[in-house]
Motif scaffolding. Sequence first.
Motif, mmCIF file in Angstrom:
data_model
loop_
_atom_site.group_PDB
_atom_site.id
_atom_site.type_symbol
_atom_site.label_atom_id
_atom_site.label_comp_id
_atom_site.label_asym_id
_atom_site.label_seq_id
_atom_site.Cartn_x
_atom_site.Cartn_y
_atom_site.Cartn_z
ATOM 1 N N ASP A 1 4.390 -17.033 -3.198
ATOM 2 C CA ASP A 1 4.347 -17.130 -4.655
ATOM 3 C C ASP A 1 2.979 -16.781 -5.235
ATOM 4 O OD1 ASP A 1 2.896 -19.308 -3.832
ATOM 5 O OD2 ASP A 1 4.178 -20.823 -4.783
ATOM 6 N N ARG A 2 2.074 -16.269 -4.391
ATOM 7 C CA ARG A 2 0.754 -15.869 -4.873
ATOM 8 C C ARG A 2 0.182 -14.824 -3.918
ATOM 9 N NH1 ARG A 2 -2.394 -21.444 -3.052
ATOM 10 N NH2 ARG A 2 -0.741 -22.108 -1.617
ATOM 11 N N PRO A 3 -0.800 -14.028 -4.381
ATOM 12 C CA PRO A 3 -1.353 -12.966 -3.541
ATOM 13 C C PRO A 3 -2.030 -13.528 -2.290
ATOM 14 C CG PRO A 3 -1.930 -12.628 -5.842
ATOM 15 C CD PRO A 3 -1.354 -14.005 -5.748
ATOM 16 N N HIS A 4 -1.740 -12.947 -1.139
ATOM 17 C CA HIS A 4 -2.330 -13.424 0.114
ATOM 18 C C HIS A 4 -3.411 -12.482 0.631
ATOM 19 C CE1 HIS A 4 0.604 -10.491 1.418
ATOM 20 N NE2 HIS A 4 0.155 -10.542 2.658
ATOM 21 N N VAL A 5 -3.552 -11.293 0.016
ATOM 22 C CA VAL A 5 -4.536 -10.312 0.463
ATOM 23 C C VAL A 5 -5.582 -10.110 -0.624
ATOM 24 C CG1 VAL A 5 -4.888 -7.899 1.125
ATOM 25 C CG2 VAL A 5 -2.903 -9.145 1.987
ATOM 26 N N LEU A 6 -6.851 -10.171 -0.243
ATOM 27 C CA LEU A 6 -7.945 -10.008 -1.204
ATOM 28 C C LEU A 6 -8.426 -8.567 -1.280
ATOM 29 C CD1 LEU A 6 -10.060 -13.191 -0.351
ATOM 30 C CD2 LEU A 6 -8.172 -12.932 -1.977
ATOM 31 N N ARG A 7 -8.507 -7.884 -0.143
ATOM 32 C CA ARG A 7 -8.920 -6.475 -0.123
ATOM 33 C C ARG A 7 -8.540 -5.865 1.214
ATOM 34 N NH1 ARG A 7 -13.088 -9.709 -0.460
ATOM 35 N NH2 ARG A 7 -13.275 -9.288 -2.688
ATOM 36 N N VAL A 8 -8.525 -4.527 1.240
ATOM 37 C CA VAL A 8 -8.139 -3.784 2.443
ATOM 38 C C VAL A 8 -9.205 -2.727 2.727
ATOM 39 C CG1 VAL A 8 -6.500 -2.075 3.341
ATOM 40 C CG2 VAL A 8 -5.659 -4.168 2.247
ATOM 41 N N ARG A 9 -9.488 -2.515 3.996
ATOM 42 C CA ARG A 9 -10.402 -1.448 4.418
ATOM 43 C C ARG A 9 -9.660 -0.532 5.382
ATOM 44 N NH1 ARG A 9 -12.976 -6.184 3.914
ATOM 45 N NH2 ARG A 9 -14.879 -6.243 2.632
ATOM 46 N N LEU A 10 -9.687 0.767 5.105
ATOM 47 C CA LEU A 10 -9.014 1.764 5.929
ATOM 48 C C LEU A 10 -10.027 2.764 6.474
ATOM 49 C CD1 LEU A 10 -5.938 2.489 3.617
ATOM 50 C CD2 LEU A 10 -5.994 1.016 5.638
ATOM 51 N N THR A 11 -9.722 3.315 7.647
ATOM 52 C CA THR A 11 -10.658 4.237 8.279
ATOM 53 C C THR A 11 -10.546 5.662 7.747
ATOM 54 O OG1 THR A 11 -9.081 4.643 10.081
ATOM 55 C CG2 THR A 11 -10.709 2.886 10.404
ATOM 56 N N ARG A 12 -9.466 6.018 7.099
ATOM 57 C CA ARG A 12 -9.311 7.388 6.610
ATOM 58 C C ARG A 12 -10.295 7.670 5.477
ATOM 59 N NH1 ARG A 12 -3.972 9.007 3.416
ATOM 60 N NH2 ARG A 12 -5.234 10.878 3.266
ATOM 61 N N GLY A 13 -10.626 8.947 5.321
ATOM 62 C CA GLY A 13 -11.478 9.323 4.209
ATOM 63 C C GLY A 13 -10.755 9.125 2.887
ATOM 64 N N THR A 14 -11.516 9.088 1.817
ATOM 65 C CA THR A 14 -10.928 8.841 0.508
ATOM 66 C C THR A 14 -9.991 9.988 0.126
ATOM 67 O OG1 THR A 14 -12.941 7.693 -0.179
ATOM 68 C CG2 THR A 14 -11.413 8.370 -1.915
ATOM 69 N N PRO A 15 -8.695 9.698 -0.072
ATOM 70 C CA PRO A 15 -7.746 10.754 -0.423
ATOM 71 C C PRO A 15 -7.725 10.997 -1.935
ATOM 72 C CG PRO A 15 -6.578 8.697 -0.169
ATOM 73 C CD PRO A 15 -8.024 8.390 0.104
ATOM 74 N N GLU A 16 -7.107 12.086 -2.331
ATOM 75 C CA GLU A 16 -6.974 12.361 -3.763
ATOM 76 C C GLU A 16 -6.132 11.286 -4.450
ATOM 77 O OE1 GLU A 16 -5.509 16.259 -4.478
ATOM 78 O OE2 GLU A 16 -7.178 17.269 -3.464
ATOM 79 N N CYS A 17 -5.213 10.683 -3.692
ATOM 80 C CA CYS A 17 -4.326 9.662 -4.270
ATOM 81 C C CYS A 17 -4.851 8.257 -4.021
ATOM 82 C CB CYS A 17 -2.913 9.818 -3.698
ATOM 83 S SG CYS A 17 -2.838 9.682 -1.893
ATOM 84 N N ALA A 18 -6.166 8.083 -4.016
ATOM 85 C CA ALA A 18 -6.750 6.778 -3.717
ATOM 86 C C ALA A 18 -6.226 5.688 -4.642
ATOM 87 C CB ALA A 18 -8.277 6.860 -3.805
ATOM 88 N N ALA A 19 -6.036 6.031 -5.923
ATOM 89 C CA ALA A 19 -5.552 5.033 -6.877
ATOM 90 C C ALA A 19 -4.167 4.533 -6.497
ATOM 91 C CB ALA A 19 -5.542 5.619 -8.289
ATOM 92 N N GLU A 20 -3.359 5.395 -5.835
ATOM 93 C CA GLU A 20 -2.016 4.999 -5.425
ATOM 94 C C GLU A 20 -2.068 3.893 -4.373
ATOM 95 O OE1 GLU A 20 2.300 5.317 -5.131
ATOM 96 O OE2 GLU A 20 0.713 5.404 -6.639
ATOM 97 N N TYR A 21 -3.071 3.937 -3.509
ATOM 98 C CA TYR A 21 -3.203 2.894 -2.489
ATOM 99 C C TYR A 21 -3.458 1.538 -3.139
ATOM 100 C CZ TYR A 21 -3.204 6.134 1.440
ATOM 101 O OH TYR A 21 -2.816 7.047 2.393
ATOM 102 N N GLU A 22 -4.336 1.523 -4.144
ATOM 103 C CA GLU A 22 -4.609 0.251 -4.803
ATOM 104 C C GLU A 22 -3.402 -0.217 -5.614
ATOM 105 O OE1 GLU A 22 -8.321 0.158 -6.874
ATOM 106 O OE2 GLU A 22 -9.433 0.159 -4.965
ATOM 107 N N ARG A 23 -2.642 0.714 -6.164
ATOM 108 C CA ARG A 23 -1.440 0.329 -6.919
ATOM 109 C C ARG A 23 -0.417 -0.302 -5.995
ATOM 110 N NH1 ARG A 23 3.631 1.503 -7.875
ATOM 111 N NH2 ARG A 23 3.675 3.164 -6.315
ATOM 112 N N VAL A 24 -0.154 0.338 -4.864
ATOM 113 C CA VAL A 24 0.871 -0.159 -3.936
ATOM 114 C C VAL A 24 0.430 -1.463 -3.276
ATOM 115 C CG1 VAL A 24 2.090 0.324 -1.773
ATOM 116 C CG2 VAL A 24 1.878 2.115 -3.512
ATOM 117 N N LEU A 25 -0.808 -1.518 -2.818
ATOM 118 C CA LEU A 25 -1.281 -2.687 -2.085
ATOM 119 C C LEU A 25 -1.701 -3.819 -3.018
ATOM 120 C CD1 LEU A 25 -3.328 -0.925 0.747
ATOM 121 C CD2 LEU A 25 -0.963 -1.748 0.813
#
Length: 348
Positions: free
Chosen positions: A159-183
């Motif tokens: 019933d509440r967010p369990h993830v504070l932030r995510v770190r990925l090894t891939r380089g910054t993609p053009e769709c970086a904003a999509e990752y933050e939207r989905v996650l």
Amino acid sequence: MQRATIAAGLVAGLFTYAERHGADADALATASGLSRERLRDPDARVPLPRYLELVRAARVALDDDALALHYGAEVAMADVSIVGLVMEAAPDMAAALRQLQRYGRLALEIDAGDGGPRFELERLGDRLLLVEHRPVGPGTELSEEAVARLVCGPRRFLDRPHVLRVRLTRGTPECAAEYERVLGCPVRFGARRTEIELHPEVGSWPVARHPRYVFGVLREKGDALLARRPPPESFRERVEEVVRTVVHEGDLGADAVAARLHCSRSTLSRRLRAEGTGFRQVVDDVRRDLAIAYLRAGRTSVGEVAYLVGFSDAASFSRTFRRWTGQPPGRFREGVAGAASAARRPPA
């Protein structure tokens, strides 16, 4: 990489996902060298390089550079793997994450050795991290797919967010904003390792979702257990209830069960002896009854049933099931299916 395999359920799930979003599944099968017919066996293992070819072919077919992210977010682990089912049966998030560490190799087997779990929890001061210690070969698809499932899946029952932030090894993609939207949290790219930073108190949060694997077998399980239930309110009955809730975790010990019943191990043993049984016998009976119920239901494979009733591998489960019933589990399930088919057949 040659020995690495992935569960057929995850592969079949990607075919279904891609087809649902407009891809030609036959073309994907050709491009990846995979047979969809072989994926019907839930116990099958698929060479990991073949799966990675499928991911790349689907990414091109759907023109989706974030395919792994979207697939992992849309299709829950419980829909494609026994690992998700076991996690969702856990009483709280700490137990669920322990199950991920124990059973993760059922979804993805990186090598034939025992190199430890792929994802592990780390405490760094006040921070709680779920870290990928064993990344899989070149490319980042599998890491992103796993992260998406671990971030998005629990939202269905928390019933509440369990993830504070995510770190990925891939380089910054053009769709970086999509990752933050989905996650739904800040995402850093180009990190040294894949990390999910969790809420520091998430371990105590209940997994408030009825265990999905129970849905299809409630009646069958109930029938099997009712046949062996001792008189109401007996101590054995109370022990059985506890064992049923934790049997899928394996390594069942009398101390842990006694603690859940708020008594000592010696008291547990003494009270069971007074009712003409012992702890190991109760565990054996519960495992047998549950295994028979799962196999009769026909919704889980022999390998999945083995893990659901606490065995570390299908071979030891098969040997024990033969002791219980006089026949191997596969033959038992075939006999049940044949009897059900004959019962449905109209009289001549």
